[in-house]
Design a protein around this motif. Sequence first.
Motif, PDB file in Angstrom:
ATOM      1  N   ALA A  78       0.837  -1.198   0.000  1.00 54.34           N
ATOM      2  CA  ALA A  78       0.000   0.000   0.000  1.00 54.34           C
ATOM      3  C   ALA A  78       0.868   1.243   0.000  1.00 54.34           C
ATOM      4  CB  ALA A  78      -0.922  -0.003   1.221  1.00 54.34           C
ATOM      5  N   PHE A  79       2.020   1.135   0.624  1.00 53.09           N
ATOM      6  CA  PHE A  79       2.873   2.314   0.728  1.00 53.09           C
ATOM      7  C   PHE A  79       3.336   2.829  -0.648  1.00 53.09           C
ATOM      8  CE2 PHE A  79       7.084   4.175   1.019  1.00 53.09           C
ATOM      9  CZ  PHE A  79       6.770   5.314   1.741  1.00 53.09           C
ATOM     10  N   PRO A  80       3.972   1.998  -1.487  1.00 60.45           N
ATOM     11  CA  PRO A  80       4.359   2.516  -2.808  1.00 60.45           C
ATOM     12  C   PRO A  80       3.161   3.010  -3.600  1.00 60.45           C
ATOM     13  CG  PRO A  80       4.788   0.155  -2.649  1.00 60.45           C
ATOM     14  CD  PRO A  80       4.427   0.612  -1.291  1.00 60.45           C
ATOM     15  N   LEU A  81       2.036   2.369  -3.426  1.00 60.81           N
ATOM     16  CA  LEU A  81       0.843   2.846  -4.123  1.00 60.81           C
ATOM     17  C   LEU A  81       0.551   4.272  -3.702  1.00 60.81           C
ATOM     18  CD1 LEU A  81      -1.547   2.288  -5.926  1.00 60.81           C
ATOM     19  CD2 LEU A  81      -2.772   1.370  -3.971  1.00 60.81           C
ATOM     20  N   TYR A  82       0.594   4.456  -2.401  1.00 60.93           N
ATOM     21  CA  TYR A  82       0.342   5.799  -1.863  1.00 60.93           C
ATOM     22  C   TYR A  82       1.342   6.792  -2.442  1.00 60.93           C
ATOM     23  CZ  TYR A  82       0.886   9.567   1.523  1.00 60.93           C
ATOM     24  OH  TYR A  82       1.034  10.800   2.082  1.00 60.93           O
ATOM     25  N   VAL A  83       2.623   6.390  -2.443  1.00 53.86           N
ATOM     26  CA  VAL A  83       3.672   7.297  -2.930  1.00 53.86           C
ATOM     27  C   VAL A  83       3.454   7.652  -4.394  1.00 53.86           C
ATOM     28  CG1 VAL A  83       6.137   7.534  -3.355  1.00 53.86           C
ATOM     29  CG2 VAL A  83       5.328   6.413  -1.262  1.00 53.86           C
ATOM     30  N   SER A  84       3.274   6.596  -5.207  1.00 54.53           N
ATOM     31  CA  SER A  84       3.232   6.867  -6.648  1.00 54.53           C
ATOM     32  C   SER A  84       1.955   7.612  -7.022  1.00 54.53           C
ATOM     33  CB  SER A  84       3.372   5.568  -7.430  1.00 54.53           C
ATOM     34  OG  SER A  84       2.478   4.611  -6.925  1.00 54.53           O
ATOM     35  N   VAL A  85       0.845   7.271  -6.381  1.00 54.54           N
ATOM     36  CA  VAL A  85      -0.390   8.011  -6.680  1.00 54.54           C
ATOM     37  C   VAL A  85      -0.216   9.455  -6.266  1.00 54.54           C
ATOM     38  CG1 VAL A  85      -2.808   8.259  -6.061  1.00 54.54           C
ATOM     39  CG2 VAL A  85      -1.890   6.027  -6.626  1.00 54.54           C
ATOM     40  N   GLY A  86       0.435   9.645  -5.148  1.00 55.77           N
ATOM     41  CA  GLY A  86       0.711  11.008  -4.696  1.00 55.77           C
ATOM     42  C   GLY A  86       1.491  11.781  -5.750  1.00 55.77           C
ATOM     43  N   TRP A  87       2.530  11.152  -6.288  1.00 54.79           N
ATOM     44  CA  TRP A  87       3.315  11.813  -7.323  1.00 54.79           C
ATOM     45  C   TRP A  87       2.478  12.075  -8.567  1.00 54.79           C
ATOM     46  CZ3 TRP A  87       7.666  14.359  -7.105  1.00 54.79           C
ATOM     47  CH2 TRP A  87       8.544  14.112  -6.033  1.00 54.79           C
ATOM     48  N   MET A  88       1.648  11.115  -8.893  1.00 56.82           N
ATOM     49  CA  MET A  88       0.827  11.270 -10.096  1.00 56.82           C
ATOM     50  C   MET A  88      -0.099  12.476  -9.935  1.00 56.82           C
ATOM     51  SD  MET A  88      -1.415   8.379 -11.988  1.00 56.82           S
ATOM     52  CE  MET A  88      -2.927   8.551 -11.088  1.00 56.82           C
ATOM     53  N   LEU A  89      -0.731  12.567  -8.770  1.00 57.36           N
ATOM     54  CA  LEU A  89      -1.623  13.709  -8.537  1.00 57.36           C
ATOM     55  C   LEU A  89      -0.823  15.006  -8.566  1.00 57.36           C
ATOM     56  CD1 LEU A  89      -3.901  12.198  -5.761  1.00 57.36           C
ATOM     57  CD2 LEU A  89      -4.405  12.514  -8.187  1.00 57.36           C
ATOM     58  N   HIS A  90       0.384  14.908  -8.084  1.00 62.23           N
ATOM     59  CA  HIS A  90       1.241  16.083  -8.065  1.00 62.23           C
ATOM     60  C   HIS A  90       1.495  16.593  -9.481  1.00 62.23           C
ATOM     61  CE1 HIS A  90       4.612  18.695  -7.175  1.00 62.23           C
ATOM     62  NE2 HIS A  90       5.374  18.005  -8.005  1.00 62.23           N
ATOM     63  N   PHE A  91       1.659  15.665 -10.394  1.00 66.50           N
ATOM     64  CA  PHE A  91       2.003  16.088 -11.753  1.00 66.50           C
ATOM     65  C   PHE A  91       0.779  16.487 -12.579  1.00 66.50           C
ATOM     66  CE2 PHE A  91       5.956  13.530 -11.061  1.00 66.50           C
ATOM     67  CZ  PHE A  91       6.825  14.593 -11.228  1.00 66.50           C
ATOM     68  N   ILE A  92      -0.403  16.011 -12.173  1.00 70.40           N
ATOM     69  CA  ILE A  92      -1.590  16.313 -12.980  1.00 70.40           C
ATOM     70  C   ILE A  92      -1.843  17.802 -12.952  1.00 70.40           C
ATOM     71  CG2 ILE A  92      -4.104  16.134 -12.979  1.00 70.40           C
ATOM     72  CD1 ILE A  92      -3.831  13.228 -12.412  1.00 70.40           C
ATOM     73  N   GLY A  93      -2.070  18.348 -14.085  1.00 74.26           N
ATOM     74  CA  GLY A  93      -2.512  19.727 -14.173  1.00 74.26           C
ATOM     75  C   GLY A  93      -1.391  20.741 -14.049  1.00 74.26           C
ATOM     76  N   GLN A  94      -0.157  20.320 -13.893  1.00 69.36           N
ATOM     77  CA  GLN A  94       0.920  21.313 -13.860  1.00 69.36           C
ATOM     78  C   GLN A  94       2.151  20.713 -14.517  1.00 69.36           C
ATOM     79  OE1 GLN A  94       2.689  21.826  -9.974  1.00 69.36           O
ATOM     80  NE2 GLN A  94       1.268  20.313  -9.164  1.00 69.36           N
ATOM     81  N   THR A  95       2.979  21.587 -15.026  1.00 70.51           N
ATOM     82  CA  THR A  95       4.168  21.097 -15.706  1.00 70.51           C
ATOM     83  C   THR A  95       5.340  21.144 -14.734  1.00 70.51           C
ATOM     84  OG1 THR A  95       4.427  23.317 -16.523  1.00 70.51           O
ATOM     85  CG2 THR A  95       3.483  21.707 -18.033  1.00 70.51           C
ATOM     86  N   ASP A 131       5.522  10.542 -16.429  1.00 72.40           N
ATOM     87  CA  ASP A 131       5.368   9.200 -16.987  1.00 72.40           C
ATOM     88  C   ASP A 131       5.628   8.149 -15.921  1.00 72.40           C
ATOM     89  OD1 ASP A 131       4.990  10.495 -19.306  1.00 72.40           O
ATOM     90  OD2 ASP A 131       7.019  10.154 -20.093  1.00 72.40           O
ATOM     91  N   GLU A 132       6.736   8.343 -15.220  1.00 68.00           N
ATOM     92  CA  GLU A 132       7.084   7.374 -14.201  1.00 68.00           C
ATOM     93  C   GLU A 132       6.007   7.307 -13.129  1.00 68.00           C
ATOM     94  OE1 GLU A 132       9.219   9.535 -15.438  1.00 68.00           O
ATOM     95  OE2 GLU A 132      11.029   8.470 -16.056  1.00 68.00           O
ATOM     96  N   ALA A 133       5.510   8.464 -12.766  1.00 66.51           N
ATOM     97  CA  ALA A 133       4.484   8.489 -11.720  1.00 66.51           C
ATOM     98  C   ALA A 133       3.257   7.703 -12.147  1.00 66.51           C
ATOM     99  CB  ALA A 133       4.116   9.946 -11.401  1.00 66.51           C
ATOM    100  N   PHE A 134       2.854   7.956 -13.357  1.00 75.85           N
ATOM    101  CA  PHE A 134       1.653   7.260 -13.843  1.00 75.85           C
ATOM    102  C   PHE A 134       1.889   5.753 -13.908  1.00 75.85           C
ATOM    103  CE2 PHE A 134      -0.422   5.526 -17.673  1.00 75.85           C
ATOM    104  CZ  PHE A 134      -1.708   5.497 -17.154  1.00 75.85           C
ATOM    105  N   LEU A 135       3.047   5.365 -14.459  1.00 79.77           N
ATOM    106  CA  LEU A 135       3.281   3.936 -14.633  1.00 79.77           C
ATOM    107  C   LEU A 135       3.509   3.237 -13.295  1.00 79.77           C
ATOM    108  CD1 LEU A 135       5.437   3.990 -17.840  1.00 79.77           C
ATOM    109  CD2 LEU A 135       3.128   3.130 -17.590  1.00 79.77           C
TER     110      LEU A 135
END
Lengths: 175, 226, 1042, 302
Positions: C38-55, C79-83
């Motif tokens: 669950a932890f990496p999921l939390y991390v990577s989703v967090g990063w993904m949300l971070h990147f959405i909507g901003q460059t 890309d990495e965040a999403f994948l």
Amino acid sequence: MEQLLDRIIAGFEAADIEKRKDGQVFFTVPKPKVLPLINHLKMFEGFRNLILMTAVDWIEDNQFQITYLLNNPDTKTDLGIRTFIGRDGEGMDSIHELWGHAATFQREMKEMFGIGFPGSPRVDEPFLLEGWDDIPPMRREFDTKKYSEETYFPRPGRETHDPATYMKQKLYPND
Amino acid sequence: MPEDNVKYPAEDQSLSPVNRKRVVIGPEGEDILVDPLRDYYCTARPEPELPRQGIIEKFMNWARAESLWVLGFGTGCGSIEIPPLLSPRYDAYRFGVAMRPTPRQSSVIIISGYLSVKTLKRVIRSYEQMQNPKFVIALGSCTINGGMYWDSYNTINRLDHYIPVDVYIAGCMPRPEAILAGFNKLKQRIKEGRGEGANDYIKNLDWYKANQKKIIKDWNMPDYNW
Amino acid sequence: MVNPVFIIVVLLGAGFLLGLFRKTGISLARVAGLLALAFPLYVSVGWMLHFIGQTAQPYVVYTAGTVPPFSINLRMGPDEAFLTAAINMLGFFGFIYLFRLFKSQGVSTIILYLVLFMGLNVIVMTRDIFNLFVFLEIASIALIGLVLVNKGIDALSAGFKYLIAVSVISSILLVGIGFIYYYSGTLNIDGFIENNSLVMKGLSTAVFLVLVAVVLELKAFPANGWALDVYQSAHPGISALISAGTATASLFVLYKLLPFGGHLWLQVAAVIGLVTFVGSNMLGIAQKNANRLLGYSSVGQIGLLVAVIGFSDDLGSHLRMIFFGLFISHFLSKAGLFWLSGMAGEEEISKWSVLRKKPALLLIFGMFVFSLIGFPPFPSFYGKWQLVMDLSGNGQILWIALILLGTMFEGVYLFRWLGFAIKHEVDESKAPDTAAEKMIPAGAFALLLLGASWVSNAYFPGAMKTSFLPLYFILFLFLIDFLPLVIKNTLSILSLGYYGWRLYPSIQDDTLRLVFAGIFLIGGMLTLFAGYSEKGKRPGFYPFALMMYAGLIGLVEADNLFGFFFAWELMTMGSYILIIRGKKSLVHAYNYMLFSLGGALLILFGIALTVAGQPDISLSMLASPAYPGWAYALLAVGFLTKTAALGLHIWLPGAHAEAESDVSPMVSGILLKAGAFGLVILFLAMGGGEAGRHPLLYALGWLGALTALGGNLMAVFQEDAKRLLAYSSVGNLGYILFAFSFMTHIGWLTGLTYSINHFLFKTLLFLAIGGVVMRVKTHNMYEMGGLIKRMPWSFIAVLVGIITLAGIPPLSGFAGKWLFYNAVIAKGWFLQGALVFFAGTIAFLYCFKLIYSVFLGQEKDRFRKVKEAPVWYIIPQFILIVGIMIFSARPEIVLKPIGALLSQAAFFPSEPLAWENVTAYTNLGYWSGFNIMLVIGAMFVVLLGWLLLMSRKAQKVKQFNIVYAGEAPFTPETTHFSHNMFAPYNKALGFLIHPVATQFWLGVNNTFHALAESARKIYSGNGQSYIIHIVAYIVVVYLILS
Amino acid sequence: MELATKTGFVLLGLFIILNWGLIMAGIIRKIIARASMRRGISVFQPYINLIKNYSIRSQLTHGVMFYLGPVFRLSGGVGIFLFMPLIHDSEIWSNFSFAGDLILIAYFMFFGMLGMALGAGEGGHPYSAIGISRGLAQFTAIEVPLTLAILSIAFQYNTLSISEIVARQQGGILNWTLFTNPLATIAAMISFLGAMGHAPFNVVMAPQENPIGPPTEYHGTFLGVLQTNRAILHVIESVLFMNLFFGGASNWFELIVKTFFIYFWSVFVGMVFPRFRVDQSIPWLLKIPVLIGILSIVFILL
């Protein structure tokens, strides 16, 4: 032909041989020999064709005569095989296995004479007569004139003459 | 007859299987009792169709007489005399006589010679299926008194006990000329208003039916064949 | 944001700790493992949300405190965040799915699992090629360990083959890495990609070795037998990880390394990817084993994604969008399908009917299948659309053809499978495994798929937005599926009415659209009316019925090509499910779907050739396509699959005949008009004038005439009432096609009159016959007979229907015939016209057979007590009859505005049909529907009165009171002359309907199956030959490149 | 008032056509009889038959459709009459031809056939259904050459209006379609043979094989209605062919003469030729006559 007859006489107790004309012979065999004989004739002697089956009521002798008329188309010979069975409910063996159309002859004989052919297809269904409830009409104890008079409203005034005497009277009234 | 999913109640064993009551299974799985003689056939009793009066009926009778449509139904040996009737030599067409293949459209039935019980059944059906007014011509001595088959166990002696006869033509057999004479006699009868055999039949239906049923032992049709 | 390096730390740490506390008990270990995931999921989703909507700039982790090339760096970009988010999502739910398995397997399996996901995360994030190699190895070994969880010789040998293959590939990779280091002096990916221009010469071998190894890692066809064996024999939960997880990581590796190979290698990747996509899917069509089938599909889909990466130069800014659409569909669906495979517990695809016992599973299964093929609203639909559009913009026509071909092959086996699940007979003794730990992942992925669909619609470019309103309503219908039928039916009818009311203002001036919208909406409401007579809840019927109608209305409503195609696919999907609901519809629905899919792909191709990458995708683009000849031909053939033109008709009779009683009118009277509408749109765009003499139109005219003849002739010889009507539809659509291809004013009026008429009478007839069939429970006309006494209302409906069908005055069918004659003479197509007219008289034969065999003649014993068809069937029939009467008496109400529109919109400026009160004039002749009706009506009444006067006291008699040559009829069955009624006609003209088309398609089918069957033999199951494949593959690629 | 006058003339026309139809049938029968060396029926025999059938006292019916069948059939015949202009350039004898053109008439022929088929169908007699299936099957093939001929002349005269077609043939015998478009005329006249139900295309009614085909169950008044229709239909179809191919008629006498000869053509062929089976007649009709029809179109197009 002669050899054939010899064989039949020897093997099947044929008697009462009567040559009607060239290539047509009638003879009588006892009832138990009929089926073996017909089988033999069909299988080995080339009598492939059943021309007809019929019955005669010999009421005086208290027996029916059944006649099978077989034909060999190759040698153009006909054999009439007669046999006698008792009149009182004694049946005859069916040959519908040898010739399908024999069933129809047997059905007719059952209806007209009351001769039973156990196992023959549809043998009890009416053939010519629909709903006949009297004794079979071709048996000679059946009085057809009486039956007709009772049933069919004879028109009054009909005269009947014996043809011989009537014509004699007409032609030679003086004798 | 498809024998699966058909059951026969115990009764009516005397009837032929076609006319016997039976139970079939319907599409919803329900049982349906079928009584062929009642369900397949109209069971109404016919009523006489009385003629109109006066000149109208005379005019109609003239038309009926001049347009005799004969049912093509040969009952016995006499039917061999019918085809010559239509040949150029005798040319029955000129009297308004024509053959029709169906009883519905015919007004005349010719009983051409001896009539066995079995054929009588078919004659009754065909006759009843013809429309009022209808006429019967009986050909030959067999239909009059049995002729040479008078003592047969299977041939009727008097046709008029079974269906009303308008014209008898005697002979064994009558020649086509005699038949033409018979047609003219029938025309005369119709024009005189005496061709009411159909109504006679209906009025005396019980008597006719009793006679018919006396000799037709396996009566497996409705009492009146509409 | 949590530093992504903690992903590695946590996973690795958890693995070690679990190893230490091996004895503390498996339950605790499982919970710990889940938390660790669950932890990496939390991390990577967090990063993904971070990147959405901003460059935001990518975040780079430098290990060992220095910068590259002296250390290994990890990067966390969008890309990495999403994948990684996707991979960790899979890891989390995959763990849940395997929860019970872990219990029996012990802690070591959990460790392997954690290590695998650590490996995958690093593979995505790392920027160091040697590090990449190491973690590829780690992941592979962990994976093999997991594969071996399944006991048994199959898994063992598959794992071993996998091990050998991966070792061979890794050694090649390692050699390549060695070369890279030798020539560029760095192992950092960004580093040597920057440098490669400097040392071009020596690097080519390195590039070749590295990239070919990565490609092989992605299971390129045909050197992929080792992977297929693993898919087949591993535990489905593990296969899901391979298909969705490792493939994702490997894809990203390819993406990272591909710039290294330059433009040449992009092309190589595209070719390899497409060959894999087409080849693998083609081999799949003969496959019967579910897991292996999924393996083929996985390989194929990954091939497509490889190709997309290969096209990255062509796709430009659309690359991410396309990749997202295709990837997310594959990722979610494939993992979900493998999981479902574990739940179904059946290897054989025909036994998947066990899913029917849990409708929710079936629904999820259907979603995954449709999403794999690329049906709306799933993301792959958007991806595929944009991919095809962009490729055509760059002139890559051959690639489009290959992509569509591969998709078609994929459809062949996936829809066979779906069909089996929906309709194949079910083994009562079995039930799917619906433990919570298995339901949760599958359900979650299904929901994610829906979410992704929403995202696709919301965030994709503006022209590709469609109204999701109908889809929400359909979703709502799914949710209320447990309610009684009356409520759902009423809601459905009301929704159609509401939609029509909402739509009306926007199309009230466009009479053409109004006519078709009327057919779809009014027809929809009338046919839904019949649904009230159904018993039970009819689960799953309404969402799909509404989906079909939403699609149909969407066609009318669409103002751009995307919306049109979206609606087209929606309609196909809904109608497929409706058709397959019939009792014996398995094969027929499959045929329908294959032809529809083929047609849809051709339409997509045609649109691509029209648009060719331009941003404007409005319908008016059809007027000036980039490749006019091909675009028109492809679009026309695509639409013709729906109108069932001769040769493409073989799906129709079975599909329409075997559908449920009230579905048949929907799919026959209404759905077929979609094809007609498509043709209208196409022909409108082609315009009158010069384009009206397009050779394509001439060909379509002949095709229409032959279809009319063939359809009608085949209808004559049917014994099945609904099949007869279905073939009649084929014939009638032939008339419509013929009339539209005139491209004249009056020809179009004819076509529209025919369309309206066909809607009216075919819906009427199918409803009436459907009602009869409901009561008598058979389709065979010779089993019926004499039903007029039981079903007088249905009889009247059928009578009106066939009079209209046969075109007998005074009913409206004659309007079509009259216009038709005028059009033929004006156009000068005499021979075709005579052919169509001949077809029209043949229609008379089957009309008579239909009404006589069913309603007249002898009544059968079995049907002596049947009741009239349900009143809910009768009411819409009589509404339709009223419609026919109005259209017959006052045709000008409809035809006048259409004529005006056709003139005013300058499609066909000349207006050869003039109206004077109720009389229509052309320069050839005239016709007055109203007067004809008046005269005939008056005359009929007078003559009826005359006959009533003459024979008023006719005795009513029964069925056997017929003259029968003095005999009595034997039984009703032997007296009803119906079976093989037109035997002499068959003797005379039967040779014309020799089933050429059926045999042709059977031949195509057999050829591909035989091809797949023999090609499949290369996968011998022998590890050595797999290695030879790999080596040979490398050699071949090398030879081609040099 | 205008409507009343119109209706009056229409009824008068119908009366003339009916009587001419009955007399023509009688004359033709008489000619046939003389040809086979018989005296034959009286010329007025069709009248007598008709009166006789209407004076049959009893009727029976198999159901509503059985009852309506003859009504449909007669409506079909009378309807064709109503939409047919009889005399060229005559307002009063043009009937209701303002309601529709040639196509209307071509399709209205189906009306009666359908009604008859349904009525006979409800009779429940298998022979009726056999007759109908044969009739319909043969009719599809009969219509093809006729269609080609109609297309040909419609293109030739550039109109579908019958009055207009007749008008274009005025001014001498050489203006008749017979001479301006002989191939179309031949194709259509072969169709006419089939439409009239004489040999070689009379297997539908074949009394020797199945009692009289469709009307097996019809009798009395029903049959009377059918006979009435037959008389009308034979004349009015001849009128159609007269209008299309033989210059129409400018007065009643011309109409009577022309229709007689047109109808006699079918009788003449019927007397000479034996009968086709359905599976023989359909291929035959679809070969030579269709070829002639196509040639006629090609001929016109050139």
